[in-house]
Design a protein around this motif. Structure first.
Motif, PDB file in Angstrom:
ATOM      1  N   ARG A  17       0.823  -1.197   0.000  1.00 20.40           N
ATOM      2  CA  ARG A  17       0.000   0.000   0.000  1.00 20.40           C
ATOM      3  C   ARG A  17       0.869   1.263   0.000  1.00 20.40           C
ATOM      4  O   ARG A  17       0.570   2.234  -0.708  1.00 20.40           O
ATOM      5  N   ASN A  18       1.943   1.251   0.768  1.00 29.54           N
ATOM      6  CA  ASN A  18       2.827   2.416   0.798  1.00 29.54           C
ATOM      7  C   ASN A  18       3.449   2.679  -0.569  1.00 29.54           C
ATOM      8  O   ASN A  18       3.566   3.837  -1.002  1.00 29.54           O
ATOM      9  N   LEU A  19       3.849   1.616  -1.244  1.00 31.54           N
ATOM     10  CA  LEU A  19       4.423   1.775  -2.581  1.00 31.54           C
ATOM     11  C   LEU A  19       3.394   2.348  -3.549  1.00 31.54           C
ATOM     12  O   LEU A  19       3.691   3.249  -4.341  1.00 31.54           O
ATOM     13  N   VAL A  20       2.167   1.839  -3.502  1.00 29.24           N
ATOM     14  CA  VAL A  20       1.109   2.318  -4.391  1.00 29.24           C
ATOM     15  C   VAL A  20       0.777   3.775  -4.093  1.00 29.24           C
ATOM     16  O   VAL A  20       0.606   4.596  -5.008  1.00 29.24           O
ATOM     17  N   GLN A  21       0.699   4.125  -2.813  1.00 36.39           N
ATOM     18  CA  GLN A  21       0.367   5.499  -2.449  1.00 36.39           C
ATOM     19  C   GLN A  21       1.457   6.475  -2.870  1.00 36.39           C
ATOM     20  O   GLN A  21       1.160   7.601  -3.297  1.00 36.39           O
ATOM     21  N   ASP A  22       2.706   6.063  -2.764  1.00 38.74           N
ATOM     22  CA  ASP A  22       3.802   6.929  -3.206  1.00 38.74           C
ATOM     23  C   ASP A  22       3.706   7.203  -4.707  1.00 38.74           C
ATOM     24  O   ASP A  22       3.921   8.328  -5.160  1.00 38.74           O
ATOM     25  N   THR A  23       3.385   6.172  -5.492  1.00 38.80           N
ATOM     26  CA  THR A  23       3.228   6.359  -6.933  1.00 38.80           C
ATOM     27  C   THR A  23       2.046   7.271  -7.227  1.00 38.80           C
ATOM     28  O   THR A  23       2.106   8.123  -8.135  1.00 38.80           O
ATOM     29  N   ALA A  24       0.954   7.140  -6.477  1.00 38.82           N
ATOM     30  CA  ALA A  24      -0.204   8.008  -6.654  1.00 38.82           C
ATOM     31  C   ALA A  24       0.150   9.465  -6.357  1.00 38.82           C
ATOM     32  O   ALA A  24      -0.292  10.378  -7.067  1.00 38.82           O
ATOM     33  N   ARG A  25       0.949   9.688  -5.324  1.00 37.24           N
ATOM     34  CA  ARG A  25       1.375  11.059  -5.017  1.00 37.24           C
ATOM     35  C   ARG A  25       2.234  11.621  -6.145  1.00 37.24           C
ATOM     36  O   ARG A  25       2.157  12.813  -6.464  1.00 37.24           O
ATOM     37  N   GLU A  26       3.061  10.771  -6.735  1.00 35.34           N
ATOM     38  CA  GLU A  26       3.861  11.208  -7.880  1.00 35.34           C
ATOM     39  C   GLU A  26       2.947  11.654  -9.023  1.00 35.34           C
ATOM     40  O   GLU A  26       3.202  12.676  -9.675  1.00 35.34           O
ATOM     41  N   PHE A  27       1.894  10.900  -9.271  1.00 32.50           N
ATOM     42  CA  PHE A  27       0.987  11.243 -10.367  1.00 32.50           C
ATOM     43  C   PHE A  27       0.261  12.548 -10.081  1.00 32.50           C
ATOM     44  O   PHE A  27       0.103  13.389 -10.970  1.00 32.50           O
ATOM     45  N   LEU A  28      -0.180  12.736  -8.846  1.00 35.89           N
ATOM     46  CA  LEU A  28      -0.852  13.993  -8.501  1.00 35.89           C
ATOM     47  C   LEU A  28       0.100  15.168  -8.679  1.00 35.89           C
ATOM     48  O   LEU A  28      -0.295  16.217  -9.208  1.00 35.89           O
ATOM     49  N   ALA A  29       1.350  15.018  -8.269  1.00 34.51           N
ATOM     50  CA  ALA A  29       2.327  16.094  -8.431  1.00 34.51           C
ATOM     51  C   ALA A  29       2.541  16.404  -9.907  1.00 34.51           C
ATOM     52  O   ALA A  29       2.663  17.580 -10.288  1.00 34.51           O
ATOM     53  N   ARG A  30       2.578  15.378 -10.739  1.00 37.64           N
ATOM     54  CA  ARG A  30       2.733  15.595 -12.181  1.00 37.64           C
ATOM     55  C   ARG A  30       1.529  16.335 -12.748  1.00 37.64           C
ATOM     56  O   ARG A  30       1.663  17.250 -13.565  1.00 37.64           O
ATOM     57  N   ALA A  31       0.320  15.949 -12.342  1.00 40.76           N
ATOM     58  CA  ALA A  31      -0.887  16.606 -12.821  1.00 40.76           C
ATOM     59  C   ALA A  31      -0.959  18.053 -12.347  1.00 40.76           C
ATOM     60  O   ALA A  31      -1.380  18.956 -13.089  1.00 40.76           O
ATOM     61  N   GLN A  32      -0.548  18.299 -11.121  1.00 39.25           N
ATOM     62  CA  GLN A  32      -0.551  19.666 -10.606  1.00 39.25           C
ATOM     63  C   GLN A  32       0.457  20.532 -11.347  1.00 39.25           C
ATOM     64  O   GLN A  32       0.185  21.709 -11.642  1.00 39.25           O
ATOM     65  N   LEU A  33       1.620  19.975 -11.649  1.00 41.23           N
ATOM     66  CA  LEU A  33       2.584  20.707 -12.468  1.00 41.23           C
ATOM     67  C   LEU A  33       1.973  21.037 -13.821  1.00 41.23           C
ATOM     68  O   LEU A  33       2.083  22.175 -14.303  1.00 41.23           O
ATOM     69  N   GLY A  34       1.322  20.066 -14.463  1.00 46.72           N
ATOM     70  CA  GLY A  34       0.694  20.311 -15.757  1.00 46.72           C
ATOM     71  C   GLY A  34      -0.343  21.404 -15.702  1.00 46.72           C
ATOM     72  O   GLY A  34      -0.483  22.200 -16.638  1.00 46.72           O
ATOM     73  N   ALA A  35      -1.089  21.470 -14.607  1.00 40.54           N
ATOM     74  CA  ALA A  35      -2.156  22.466 -14.477  1.00 40.54           C
ATOM     75  C   ALA A  35      -1.625  23.864 -14.207  1.00 40.54           C
ATOM     76  O   ALA A  35      -2.313  24.850 -14.511  1.00 40.54           O
ATOM     77  N   GLU A  36      -0.425  23.968 -13.660  1.00 41.12           N
ATOM     78  CA  GLU A  36       0.061  25.277 -13.211  1.00 41.12           C
ATOM     79  C   GLU A  36       1.302  25.784 -13.929  1.00 41.12           C
ATOM     80  O   GLU A  36       1.630  26.965 -13.840  1.00 41.12           O
ATOM     81  N   THR A  37       1.998  24.929 -14.647  1.00 36.42           N
ATOM     82  CA  THR A  37       3.281  25.337 -15.205  1.00 36.42           C
ATOM     83  C   THR A  37       3.151  26.483 -16.206  1.00 36.42           C
ATOM     84  O   THR A  37       2.161  26.585 -16.933  1.00 36.42           O
ATOM     85  N   GLU A  38       4.159  27.325 -16.235  1.00 34.04           N
ATOM     86  CA  GLU A  38       4.255  28.368 -17.258  1.00 34.04           C
ATOM     87  C   GLU A  38       5.034  27.875 -18.465  1.00 34.04           C
ATOM     88  O   GLU A  38       5.188  28.614 -19.438  1.00 34.04           O
ATOM     89  N   ALA A  39       5.535  26.645 -18.385  1.00 39.95           N
ATOM     90  CA  ALA A  39       6.303  26.051 -19.487  1.00 39.95           C
ATOM     91  C   ALA A  39       5.511  24.891 -20.081  1.00 39.95           C
ATOM     92  O   ALA A  39       5.922  23.730 -20.041  1.00 39.95           O
ATOM     93  N   GLY A  40       4.362  25.213 -20.658  1.00 36.91           N
ATOM     94  CA  GLY A  40       3.469  24.177 -21.164  1.00 36.91           C
ATOM     95  C   GLY A  40       4.052  23.359 -22.299  1.00 36.91           C
ATOM     96  O   GLY A  40       3.751  22.160 -22.430  1.00 36.91           O
ATOM     97  N   PHE A  41       4.868  23.977 -23.139  1.00 34.46           N
ATOM     98  CA  PHE A  41       5.471  23.226 -24.234  1.00 34.46           C
ATOM     99  C   PHE A  41       6.479  22.213 -23.704  1.00 34.46           C
ATOM    100  O   PHE A  41       6.502  21.047 -24.139  1.00 34.46           O
ATOM    101  N   ALA A  42       7.305  22.618 -22.744  1.00 31.81           N
ATOM    102  CA  ALA A  42       8.269  21.684 -22.155  1.00 31.81           C
ATOM    103  C   ALA A  42       7.546  20.511 -21.504  1.00 31.81           C
ATOM    104  O   ALA A  42       8.000  19.366 -21.576  1.00 31.81           O
ATOM    105  N   GLU A  43       6.393  20.796 -20.875  1.00 28.09           N
ATOM    106  CA  GLU A  43       5.634  19.718 -20.243  1.00 28.09           C
ATOM    107  C   GLU A  43       5.084  18.756 -21.290  1.00 28.09           C
ATOM    108  O   GLU A  43       5.180  17.533 -21.139  1.00 28.09           O
TER     109      GLU A  43
END
Length: 491
Positions: A108-134
């Motif tokens: 469960r800890n391994l799965v939750q860590d991967t889920a947090r990684e995905f949320l961080a990636r999605a949040q970066l996508g939603a907020e980044t000023e470098a949309g092309f690099a993303e």
């Protein structure tokens, strides 16, 4: 030719980037091309923020899980194997349950860590000023798919994007390829860590087989392509060269002295970056011939040399130039664009920053018609950008993407996520998008949908869609109509 003006800004943000945030079209309008080119920087694409484990740390956690799973299995099977009540009584009645609980908690800890990684990636996508690099980074992550559809690779997929993909997406392709193919996520996803040379020291001592998965996918999907001229013999020879490419071994307390220590060191192999280890004990000896080129015996360097040559072959440049054009511009891309990207690739020796700038410079990239249908992930992220929000919790984000057919990090095969309208624009898929858009509309019921649409699409917003949005019976319905408009569904 310099691109300026609101329409080109809208194209830059929606086609090359992840979508426009409020006010962004006006900011970019002075120099859309310059805004894009500034993102093709040597340092690579931005990394999702957060305190996440490295691959080395993740390997230790994963190996702890494997040890707990093995212990739970032994405890579960011990009474049946022993066949006597006496042996079953040697351990407290709760020992087997404790072992099973430890295994479950570790997983469960391994799965939750991967889920947090995905949320961080999605949040970066939603907020980044470098949309092309993303978008460029996501393209290459998909081109080198290491899918979370297998648990052993799911454990490392966040680290994979952070360590192997993002730092290299504006560097030389051969460096990106080496970082991707040697990462634990890829080695475990394609079973490379299990590959043993039949004539290696380990292969001669026990029955073990050659695994050709990684070699085959490098040739077919990552470099020259299925029509690139390789044969089955080339796959087998390359697989032999790659034997020994593996992950770091679990540290053994019982290494001991003398011969035991030497054997442990031989099994542990030669450590490299990001958890990669070369195990000479399973490497198939001898020289190899792949696609007409001979490679002398040389341990880990033999596989690297073949991969470098494959990365720089003209077939690779041609295939990936077309793949870039398909992703960014059209399912059937203009031949002139593909040719321009191929020339940039070949002329620069696979410098991906040069290729990115060639994509930006090509007039075909700036056609005002939006011909690409967004994937579910792109749809969700661009919706957040349009409304100036970001995903707050991973569970509803994951659930929405599962319903729309693109579960987090989990492409269905090594080919990655499909990239054409036929794959994402079917009737059932649109109904799933409509359901999500309605829920988003309810949450955004206080917003002026016309203003949101104008901010997200600029001059790409057509009169017909604007009228439908303006005439909606409620603000929630107006937001839904905006999100489902043809202009917003395409990029």
């Amino acid at each position: 030719m310099t691109r300026t003006g609101p329409l080109d800004a809208a194209v830059a943000l929606t086609r090359f980037g992840m979508g426009a945030r409020p006010g962004e079209i006006a900011t970019v309008a002075a120099d859309p091309r310059g805004w894009l080119e500034a993102q093709a920087r040597p340092g690579g694409a931005p990394i999702p923020p957060g305190a996440f484990e490295t691959s080395e740390q993740r390997l230790e956690a994963y190996q702890d899980y494997q040890a707990e799973a093995a212990r739970a299995r032994r405890m579960r099977e011990a009474p049946a194997v022993a066949g006597t009540a006496a042996m079953a009584a040697d351990a407290p009645p709760s020992a087997a349950q404790e072992a099973a609980d430890a295994r479950r908690d570790s997983r469960r800890n391994l799965v939750q860590d991967t889920a947090r990684e995905f949320l961080a990636r999605a949040q970066l996508g939603a907020e980044t000023e470098a949309g092309f690099a993303e978008r460029w980074a996501l393209f290459w992550a998909n081109a080198f798919t290491a899918s979370a559809s297998k648990f052993q690779s799911a454990v490392f997929v966040g680290q994979y994007e952070r360590e192997a993909i993002r730092p290299h997406v504006f560097g030389k392709f051969e460096d990106l390829a080496l970082a991707a193919e040697s990462h634990p996520a890829m080695l475990l996803y394609l079973d490379q860590a299990q590959s043993v040379g039949p004539n290696s020291p380990a292969g001669e001592r026990r029955q073990a087989g050659l695994n050709e998965n990684l070699a085959r996918e490098i040739l077919e999907l990552h470099t020259v392509g299925a029509d690139g001229g390789y044969t089955q013999a080339d796959v087998t020879e390359f697989a032999r060269a790659l034997t020994g490419w593996s992950t770091a071994a679990r540290r053994r307390q019982e290494e001991g002295r003398g011969q035991g220590r030497r054997r442990a060191a031989m099994l542990a192999g030669e450590p490299g970056e990001n958890g990669f280890t070369f195990r000479a004990v399973v490497h198939e000896p001898g020289e190899r011939t792949v696609m007409g080129r001979r490679y002398p015996a040389g341990g880990a360097e033999q596989g690297r040399a073949i991969l470098k040559d494959l990365s720089n072959r003209p077939e690779t440049a041609r295939r990936l130039a077309r793949k870039i054009a398909v992703h960014f511009v059209a399912d059937e891309p203009p031949p002139a664009l593909v040719n321009a990207l191929e020339r940039a690739w070949t002329g620069s020796g696979g410098d991906l920053a040069v290729v990115a700038r060639a994509l930006i410079a090509a007039p075909e990239s700036w056609a005002p018609e939006a011909r690409k249908v967004k994937t579910p992930y792109e749809f969700v992220i661009s919706s957040h950008r349009a409304m100036g929000t970001r995903p707050q919790r991973v569970q509803p984000l994951q659930q929405a993407l599962v319903q729309m057919g693109q579960p987090a990090f989990a492409a269905p095969s090594p080919e990655g996520w499909p990239d054409t309208a036929a794959d994402w624009a079917g009737p059932d898929a649109l109904v799933k998008r409509l359901n999500w858009a309605k829920a988003a509309g309810d949450l955004a019921a206080e917003r002026d949908a016309v203003a949101v649409a104008q901010g997200a699409l600029g001059e790409r917003l057509g009169d017909r869609s604007r009228q439908f949005i303006a005439r909606a019976e409620s603000r929630a319905e107006a937001v839904t109509l905006f999100l489902m408009s043809p202009e917003f569904q395409r990029r």
